[in-house]
Design an enzyme around this catalytic site. Sequence first.
Site, PDB file in Angstrom:
ATOM      1  CD  GLU A 199      10.090 -15.259  26.791  1.00 46.00           C
ATOM      2  OE1 GLU A 199       9.519 -14.157  26.744  1.00 46.00           O
ATOM      3  OE2 GLU A 199       9.732 -16.181  27.551  1.00 46.00           O
ATOM      4  CG  HIS A 253       9.211 -13.007  30.122  1.00 49.10           C
ATOM      5  ND1 HIS A 253       8.461 -12.883  28.965  1.00 49.10           N
ATOM      6  CD2 HIS A 253       8.786 -12.024  30.951  1.00 49.10           C
ATOM      7  CE1 HIS A 253       7.619 -11.872  29.088  1.00 49.10           C
ATOM      8  NE2 HIS A 253       7.794 -11.330  30.287  1.00 49.10           N
ATOM      9  CB  CYS A 308       4.457 -12.592  30.735  1.00 52.71           C
ATOM     10  SG  CYS A 308       4.633 -11.010  31.629  1.00 52.71           S
TER      11      CYS A 308
END
Length: 213
Positions: A196, A194, A84
Amino acid sequence: MTTKKKVVVLDYGFGNVRSAERAVARAGAEVEITRDYDAAMAADGLLVPGVGAFAACMAGLKAARGDWIVDRRLTGGRPVLGICVGMQVLFGRGIEHGVETEGLDEWPGTVGPLKADVVPHMGWNTVEAPADSAMFAGLSPEERYYFVHSYAVHDWTLEVTNPALRAPLVTWTTHGERFVSAVENGPLWATQFHPEKSGDAGAQLLTNWIETL
């Protein structure tokens, strides 16, 4: 017994460090959240998260010597993954609300406002990855990844003139306009989205990264 790779999530005050820690651990690495210089330098991989404003992230990075850590690791060919705003700061500069801030300048380019009917770009989107991408190995072109951002890099300007060097692999996404959504450049990888927070696809991407360490 296979020894787990050690990943440091750089804790400089601007990132979802806990979600990154959990995701990288699930992908098979030993993870430490720290801003300790020696630990960050010694790790097999360094993950640089980022949330918020470009200028604030750069100030936090410099306060934690993150700019030195990233530069020294890459000089030695040691892997770094930016996520990001952690990707955005790798470019030459960022412009937010008319204010220009110098980035880490690992790649030339400017981070600027995303031009779209709906901003921020928040939610799931596909990517256009190069066919020989190691980052997206094993992943379908239809996979979707989670984005949340209002700024992006719109032009890739780095030219590699030495035929002995492999040109960076650049991935694109469209939201109103095309923007850079991932880059693979030797030991330096980065994603605007992202991983994750991107479910199974993001987990596979992190596994792909860990396997390169």
